[in-house]
Enzyme design. Structure first.
Site, PDB file in Angstrom:
ATOM      1  CB  SER A   6      -0.957   0.009   1.194  1.00  8.02           C
ATOM      2  OG  SER A   6      -2.076  -0.801   0.923  1.00  8.02           O
TER       3      SER A   6
ATOM      4  CE  LYS B  85      -4.576   2.058  -0.540  1.00  6.31           C
ATOM      5  NZ  LYS B  85      -3.965   0.743  -0.327  1.00  6.31           N
TER       6      LYS B  85
ATOM      7  CB  SER C 200      -4.344   1.817   3.850  1.00  2.99           C
ATOM      8  OG  SER C 200      -3.538   1.388   2.782  1.00  2.99           O
TER       9      SER C 200
END
Length: 443
Positions: free
Chosen positions: A78, A81, A141
């Site tokens: 993640s 991101k 997230s």
């Protein structure tokens, strides 16, 4: 074979008056000789972090204070991101997007909202604001919120991923490739992403570059990444709020809180293991720490190793380094020769304080050198570039090796014609003297 004595004697007789004339003119006109130029991270892991890759960078200078295996492309999970955050914030800054703009949830974000990792259970057809989705992405997230923002910015997930890769290239992220906007395992996203072996990868160095641009280009990111807890509002078919606690446990009040920590992004997949790109500020120094591939810890806190590694990096940085003014603004570092001016030189000064990171107790390891502009002719205006300054440090820069401009500390008007004329005469005799001396030395 030696030259005849008569020739050598004649050259010496010619040189003597040239020397005297050149010296006299030099004293009279104040001519000076041309200005002369003044003159760890590694592949080992001495901190024993026990991770696959790590890097520590000071934000303002971009100095790499510690690096271990930082060039290897690894799955970032993640932490992907961060690029989506960067592009959304850039769109807001450019006026292409507003925080209260509505976002209609499409098929792909709805698919992610049903069962794909961290999510806020978005449903196809519902409407959310950019701010709500961005908060869910930065704090929780949320994969579905991330995908919804990507489609809002670029029109489709494919177009957004192309934009991510173009931006990575433009930022100098040479060990990065994106397949998705969120970092969820690609093989689990069929039919939206084909499992063809193409994966998200990013090196620790590239993660640090991206984090640095997030912080310098879009500092408002910290107003989101520093949120410890938030609630995602109810939707049309869901009447309850979703309590979101930040996955970054370095933040105040959380299990592995670190003084001064206020961002940025965690990541985890079975392949990537535990990752974090973190930032913390103490005094006037902000550090960026990247940890990739921390193994799960036994017990109820499997993610603790990434936070302990971040602690070790931050402690190393804050305890062993400090920011220092190496050259104060407006204070001359030297003089630059000026031709055809009312003065023969002009002070070279930094337009702003030159600040860099120095190792505590070994400040002498970092120094400044400078060069002048060749053949600087009057008139010279105050503030005009007259040279360049460079900081020499054992700690490399994360990005580039920029030279810092030095400017004139005062005006130097053009000299009257007669002074220029006599200066040219002085140059002529000085050059003749040097030529004669050269011939003598070869005789």
């Amino acid at each position: 074979m030696h030259k005849p004595r008569s020739l050598r004697s004649a050259l010496r007789r010619l040189a003597r008056p040239l020397i005297l004339i050149g010296a006299a003119l030099g004293i009279l006109l104040g001519q000076h000789p041309a200005w002369a130029e003044g003159t760890s991270p590694s592949g080992t892991d001495p901190l024993r972090l026990g991770v696959r890759s790590a890097i520590l960078v000071e934000l303002e200078s971009g100095r790499v204070l510690y690096a271990y295996n930082a060039e290897e492309p690894l799955p970032p999970a993640s932490m992907t991101k961060m690029m989506t955050e960067y592009l959304v914030l850039k769109a807001v800054r450019e006026g292409k997007l507003r925080w209260e703009d509505p976002v209609t949830i499409g098929v792909y974000p709805g698919f992610l909202g049903r069962d794909k990792g961290s999510r806020v259970f978005l449903e196809e057809g519902e409407t959310r604001t950019v701010r709500e989705l961005f908060t869910a992405m930065a704090v929780y997230s949320a994969n579905d919120a991330t995908a919804a923002l990507a489609e809002k910015v670029a029109g489709s997930r494919e177009a957004f991923v192309s934009l991510m890769n173009e931006t990575a290239k433009s930022l100098g992220m040479v060990h990065t490739h994106f397949v998705t906007c969120h970092g969820y395992p690609e093989e689990e996203l069929a039919p939206f992403v084909k499992a063809n072996g193409d994966k998200n990868v990013m090196s620790a160095r590239d993660a640090a570059i991206l984090a640095r641009h997030l912080l310098l280009d879009t500092p408002e990111i910290l107003s989101f990444t520093s949120i410890v807890r938030a609630n995602f509002p109810p939707g049309a078919n869901r009447k309850q709020e979703i309590a979101m606690e930040n996955w970054n446990k370095l933040l105040p009040g959380l299990r592995f809180a670190y003084e001064g920590a206020d961002g940025l992004k965690t990541g985890f997949t079975d392949e990537a293991k535990y990752c974090v790109t973190a930032t913390a500020k103490r005094g006037d120094m902000r550090l960026i720490a990247v940890v990739m591939g921390a193994e799960p810890a036994p017990g109820p806190e499997p993610d603790k190793n990434r936070f302990l590694a971040a602690h070790a990096l931050f402690n190393y940085g804050f305890q062993n380094f400090a920011r220092k003014v190496l050259a104060p603004a407006g204070q001359p570092v030297g003089d630059v020769s000026v031709r055809r001016g009312t003065k023969d030189n002009v002070p070279a000064v930094p337009a702003a304080d030159i600040v860099d990171v120095v190792p505590v107790g070994h400040e002498e390891d970092v120094r400044v050198t400078w060069t002048s502009v060749p053949d600087l002719f009057a008139p010279v205006q105050k503030g005009q570039k007259v040279g360049e300054l460079r900081v020499e440090s054992p700690y490399p820069l994360l990005e580039g090796t920029p030279d810092i401009p030095l400017v004139a500390g005062e005006d130097v008007p053009k000299a009257p014609w007669w002074r220029i004329f006599f200066a040219a005469v002085g140059d002529f005799f000085a050059n003749a003297y040097r030529l004669a001396l050269s011939v003598l030395n070869r005789a």
